[in-house]
Design a protein around this motif. Sequence first.
Motif, PDB file in Angstrom:
ATOM      1  N   ALA A 173     -35.564 -13.044 -13.219  1.00 50.85           N
ATOM      2  CA  ALA A 173     -35.756 -13.202 -11.779  1.00 50.85           C
ATOM      3  C   ALA A 173     -36.749 -14.323 -11.476  1.00 50.85           C
ATOM      4  O   ALA A 173     -36.567 -15.079 -10.513  1.00 50.85           O
ATOM      5  N   GLU A 174     -37.781 -14.454 -12.281  1.00 47.02           N
ATOM      6  CA  GLU A 174     -38.770 -15.510 -12.063  1.00 47.02           C
ATOM      7  C   GLU A 174     -38.138 -16.889 -12.236  1.00 47.02           C
ATOM      8  O   GLU A 174     -38.422 -17.822 -11.480  1.00 47.02           O
ATOM      9  N   ASP A 217     -35.932 -17.561  -9.243  1.00 47.44           N
ATOM     10  CA  ASP A 217     -36.734 -17.818  -8.055  1.00 47.44           C
ATOM     11  C   ASP A 217     -37.204 -19.266  -8.017  1.00 47.44           C
ATOM     12  O   ASP A 217     -37.236 -19.899  -6.950  1.00 47.44           O
ATOM     13  N   SER A 219     -36.173 -22.008  -5.090  1.00 49.60           N
ATOM     14  CA  SER A 219     -37.212 -22.603  -4.240  1.00 49.60           C
ATOM     15  C   SER A 219     -37.164 -24.101  -4.202  1.00 49.60           C
ATOM     16  O   SER A 219     -37.776 -24.730  -3.346  1.00 49.60           O
TER      17      SER A 219
END
Length: 294
Positions: free
Chosen positions: A278-279, A282, A286
């Motif tokens: 997930a990191e 993300d 972004s």
Amino acid sequence: MATTFETLHTVTTTEGRNAARAHALAALADPKVTGLPAHELQQLCTLLAPAQAAIAEQRQYLQRGGPRRKERGDHGRPLLTPADKVLITVVYLRRVCPQKVLVELLGINPNTIGRAIRETRTLIEEHQIEFSQTSHYFSDIDELRNWLDNDTTTTRIEAARALTHPDLTGMTRDDFQALVDRISVSYRASIEQRRHRQRGGERRPGTRGGLFRQKITDADRILATVLAQRQLCDQQTLAELFGVSRGTIRNAVDDVLPLLQQHGITPAPAIRQFTTAAEVLDLIASDTDHKSPS
């Protein structure tokens, strides 16, 4: 509403089948599939056309048992024109899909598809033309139909494309593609050598080459190895990102890492490490338009 692809095998008229096939061929000619601008694909067709005509004439000569006795007649459009044969061969060589999917998509006998690819591939190799493997791999006709009809990709393909983000690979996408092109030939050769040792000899005639049995593409394996060497995250996280098992990632690294070393390629350590998939996603979300390497 049903698409033209979905009705290919349900239409009952020759006209309907021909229209569906023409629609499928037009979709396959999209540069996102062939990897070639339309004018370059046309140039390739023009280059190979004389040799294709010679092959066709020779085959007809053997079928007739001698020279033509009367002028060539107009028998309508063949199932596959010379340009169609070039197109499907390019699609096959780029490993967009196996022949069985092309057979289903176009509604043509497997022998016809196989011979077209075999003959055209020989001509392409004689001109020493190579095509890079695409990351758009489809072993199932429904996935391919969806991608062609809707201009969308499956989750796995979208993830693989996203993971080529410069902040993750440490290089621009063009540089990463150049790396894939450079390593892929050596990778396929090493895999074939290993299979040769495992078989104890050459592959028996008629057996499958196994090119389409892999869960991820060669490009994905190279990408996973680059990310692993940069210590971006652990192999379990990479497995989650690519939607495969940790063993698949481990095998990819074991196979690709020696080739990177042979070519003197040492990916730079990542500035930032991630502990979860997930990191990583993300970060991509972004800054989807970022182009410069980390």
